[in-house]
Write an enzyme that holds these catalytic residues in place. Structure first.
Site, PDB file in Angstrom:
ATOM      1  N   ARG A  39     -37.857  51.321  38.415  1.00 23.67           N
ATOM      2  CA  ARG A  39     -38.349  52.649  37.991  1.00 23.67           C
ATOM      3  C   ARG A  39     -38.448  52.667  36.472  1.00 23.67           C
ATOM      4  O   ARG A  39     -37.728  53.399  35.794  1.00 23.67           O
ATOM      5  CB  ARG A  39     -37.409  53.751  38.485  1.00 23.67           C
TER       6      ARG A  39
ATOM      7  N   GLN B 202     -44.640  52.169  36.214  1.00 25.63           N
ATOM      8  CA  GLN B 202     -44.969  53.493  36.761  1.00 25.63           C
ATOM      9  C   GLN B 202     -46.196  53.483  37.688  1.00 25.63           C
ATOM     10  O   GLN B 202     -46.190  54.128  38.731  1.00 25.63           O
ATOM     11  CB  GLN B 202     -45.226  54.466  35.615  1.00 25.63           C
TER      12      GLN B 202
ATOM     13  N   SER C  97     -42.402  56.800  44.145  1.00 25.37           N
ATOM     14  CA  SER C  97     -42.812  58.069  43.531  1.00 25.37           C
ATOM     15  C   SER C  97     -44.098  58.600  44.145  1.00 25.37           C
ATOM     16  O   SER C  97     -44.207  59.790  44.438  1.00 25.37           O
ATOM     17  CB  SER C  97     -43.026  57.902  42.020  1.00 25.37           C
TER      18      SER C  97
HETATM   19  P1  NAD Z   1     -33.894  60.170  44.585  1.00 26.69           P
HETATM   20  O1  NAD Z   1     -34.885  60.266  45.691  1.00 26.69           O
HETATM   21  O2  NAD Z   1     -32.968  59.022  44.510  1.00 26.69           O
HETATM   22  O3  NAD Z   1     -32.971  61.507  44.631  1.00 26.69           O
HETATM   23  C1  NAD Z   1     -33.551  62.795  44.620  1.00 26.69           C
HETATM   24  C2  NAD Z   1     -32.766  63.698  43.715  1.00 26.69           C
HETATM   25  O4  NAD Z   1     -31.529  64.059  44.326  1.00 26.69           O
HETATM   26  C3  NAD Z   1     -32.400  63.084  42.356  1.00 26.69           C
HETATM   27  O5  NAD Z   1     -32.950  63.886  41.319  1.00 26.69           O
HETATM   28  C4  NAD Z   1     -30.864  63.111  42.355  1.00 26.69           C
HETATM   29  O6  NAD Z   1     -30.328  63.375  41.065  1.00 26.69           O
HETATM   30  C5  NAD Z   1     -30.581  64.255  43.312  1.00 26.69           C
HETATM   31  N1  NAD Z   1     -29.212  64.266  43.884  1.00 26.69           N
HETATM   32  C6  NAD Z   1     -28.456  63.227  44.323  1.00 26.69           C
HETATM   33  N2  NAD Z   1     -27.252  63.673  44.760  1.00 26.69           N
HETATM   34  C7  NAD Z   1     -27.265  65.018  44.615  1.00 26.69           C
HETATM   35  C8  NAD Z   1     -26.317  66.039  44.896  1.00 26.69           C
HETATM   36  N3  NAD Z   1     -25.115  65.767  45.412  1.00 26.69           N
HETATM   37  N4  NAD Z   1     -26.659  67.324  44.628  1.00 26.69           N
HETATM   38  C9  NAD Z   1     -27.880  67.614  44.085  1.00 26.69           C
HETATM   39  N5  NAD Z   1     -28.811  66.696  43.791  1.00 26.69           N
HETATM   40  C10 NAD Z   1     -28.505  65.409  44.049  1.00 26.69           C
HETATM   41  O7  NAD Z   1     -34.598  60.373  43.185  1.00 26.69           O
HETATM   42  P2  NAD Z   1     -36.043  59.961  42.698  1.00 26.69           P
HETATM   43  O8  NAD Z   1     -36.969  61.090  42.903  1.00 26.69           O
HETATM   44  O9  NAD Z   1     -36.394  58.656  43.308  1.00 26.69           O
HETATM   45  O10 NAD Z   1     -35.810  59.811  41.137  1.00 26.69           O
HETATM   46  C11 NAD Z   1     -34.652  59.129  40.643  1.00 26.69           C
HETATM   47  C12 NAD Z   1     -34.732  58.857  39.166  1.00 26.69           C
HETATM   48  O11 NAD Z   1     -35.738  57.930  38.870  1.00 26.69           O
HETATM   49  C13 NAD Z   1     -35.047  60.078  38.314  1.00 26.69           C
HETATM   50  O12 NAD Z   1     -34.280  59.982  37.141  1.00 26.69           O
HETATM   51  C14 NAD Z   1     -36.468  59.926  37.967  1.00 26.69           C
HETATM   52  O13 NAD Z   1     -36.825  60.598  36.764  1.00 26.69           O
HETATM   53  C15 NAD Z   1     -36.512  58.437  37.791  1.00 26.69           C
HETATM   54  N6  NAD Z   1     -37.876  57.935  37.919  1.00 26.69           N
HETATM   55  C16 NAD Z   1     -38.375  57.174  36.905  1.00 26.69           C
HETATM   56  C17 NAD Z   1     -39.662  56.691  37.010  1.00 26.69           C
HETATM   57  C18 NAD Z   1     -40.238  55.847  35.928  1.00 26.69           C
HETATM   58  O14 NAD Z   1     -39.816  55.907  34.791  1.00 26.69           O
HETATM   59  N7  NAD Z   1     -41.207  55.031  36.261  1.00 26.69           N
HETATM   60  C19 NAD Z   1     -40.427  56.962  38.118  1.00 26.69           C
HETATM   61  C20 NAD Z   1     -39.879  57.738  39.137  1.00 26.69           C
HETATM   62  C21 NAD Z   1     -38.593  58.218  39.029  1.00 26.69           C
END
Ligand code: NAD
Length: 379
Positions: A122, A127, A133
């Protein structure tokens, strides 16, 4: 290089790995495609469109596997599909190696190279290839549509000659990619929206979409490594559940997306929370596939408890297969831009995208996290 696109065979999987638009683009860089007849039908891409894009059509999957060096899929292969692969071939799909590390041993036994679209790092550079995503975006959007369709009420405030209808309150738990898309979609439909996440960093993103951020002070940060959340202790989770229960009693629609990589989903919506919601309320649990964020979710099903509908359906991206396939296909094309040089597959291990994505290389399991998961499962 020839890329093979077999029709997906997993139950309920309506997406296709490569769409005609991508195939036409790949042709310009010397990559040709062989596509099983009907592979795109469920996602509204016809055989004619594939042919017009320059693909060769194959009468069955066996023909695709026989003629292509590189197989692109959405879901991981069944045993029957894997049996069609031969040493030296490459497979690319959502392999979920950490969710089921034993399955990876089968790829190794088949002496193939296996790349996983859900293991792409990630990072900013990756991206455009980030299939987690692109598909989570669709899941978040569709979750709100499902909730709206299941709800007996309007989402927006409506002023009519018969008086005013109040806006519904939508609460999104977990404000990652899917959660932020759900917040944006619910806002557009006119609901009053709030969001919550253990990562304080997302507060600003939630607010920038016009939603309120619900704060729960756990004493220490919920931030884990790599931008993900950490798993909470039992005490922290109990405290979180207590506060959320009171709040959820004031909410009409809850969308849950909370996940911690490689773990069962945390239970955040207790039975007491559900039982305190007014009849007609809806919960959509996007974490159903890893057990669910709601204590009463029946994974894969839609149920009703005390007048509250709880939707725990799997694979929402597959229910919008046309755009889901288009985005996934573009993700694959972006990855191919890194791993194909002069028309040939080149897996340069000094590249973090290659290292992150390669699970099995010519029959050897090379992915560090998968090897660690396998070691844990053996001990
Ligand atoms: P994910 O599917 O792993 O989790 C979904 C959300 O649930 C997350 O925001 C997490 O913080 C939240 N979560 C976990 N436990 C929780 C709890 N007990 N209570 C409330 N919320 C809780 O997450 P994702 O959508 O795959 O994204 C994960 C990270 O990756 C983020 O920081 C996102 O910004 C980052 N990301 C970066 C890129 C990139 O730079 N290319 C792309 C996509 C995502």
């Amino acid at each position: 290089m020839v890329i093979g696109v077999p029709a997906e065979t997993a139950a309920g999987e309506r997406r296709v790995a490569l769409v005609p638009e991508t195939i036409a683009k790949l042709a310009k860089s010397g990559i040709s495609a062989i596509v099983e007849r009907g592979a795109g039908t469920a996602s509204a891409f016809t055989d004619d469109a594939y042919e017009a894009a320059g693909a060769t059509l194959a009468s069955d999957a066996a023909d695709v596997y026989a003629k292509a060096a590189f197989i692109a899929k959405v879901a991981r292969p069944s045993d029957a599909e894997l049996a069609l692969m031969r040493p030296g071939q490459t497979l690319l799909a959502f392999l979920a190696p950490l969710g089921d590390p034993q399955s990876v041993e089968k790829y190794a036994a088949q002496k193939i190279t296996a790349l996983s679209m859900d293991a792409i790092p990630r990072t900013t550079r990756a991206q455009s290839m980030d299939a987690l995503s692109s598909q989570a975006n669709i899941g978040g959007y569709k979750a709100v549509l499902l909730a709206a369709a299941a709800s007996p009420r309007f989402l927006p405030m409506l002023t009519t000659s018969a008086g005013t209808i109040k806006a519904q309150k939508v609460f999104v738990i977990g404000a990652g990619v899917a959660g932020l898309r759900a917040i944006a979609t619910a806002k557009r439909l006119g609901a009053t929206v709030s969001g919550y996440d253990t990562r304080a960093a997302v507060k600003e993103q939630v607010q920038s979409l016009g939603a309120a951020f619900v704060e729960i002070d756990l004493g220490i940060s919920g931030e884990g490594t790599g931008g993900y959340a950490r798993a909470l202790s039992d005490e922290e989770q109990a405290a979180q559940q207590r506060i959320l229960t009171r709040y959820i009693h004031t909410i009409d629609i809850v969308i849950t997306t909370a996940a911690v990589p490689g773990r069962k989903a945390p239970v955040l919506v207790s039975e007491a929370a559900v039982r305190g919601m007014r009849p007609g309320s809806v919960i959509v649990d996007l974490a159903a596939e890893t057990g669910g964020n709601c204590a009463l979710t029946k994974p894969g099903e839609t149920i009703e408890v005390g007048g509250v509908t709880i939707i725990g359906l799997f694979n929402l991206p597959s229910s919008m297969p046309s755009d889901a396939s288009t985005l996934y296909s573009r993700n694959i094309a972006a990855l191919l831009g890194v791993i194909v040089k002069d028309g040939a597959l080149v897996l340069d291990e000094s590249d973090e995208i290659v290292r992150g994505t390669t699970i099995v290389r010519d029959g050897t399991i090379v992915h560090e996290a998968t090897n660690a998961a396998l070691a844990r499962s053996r001990s």
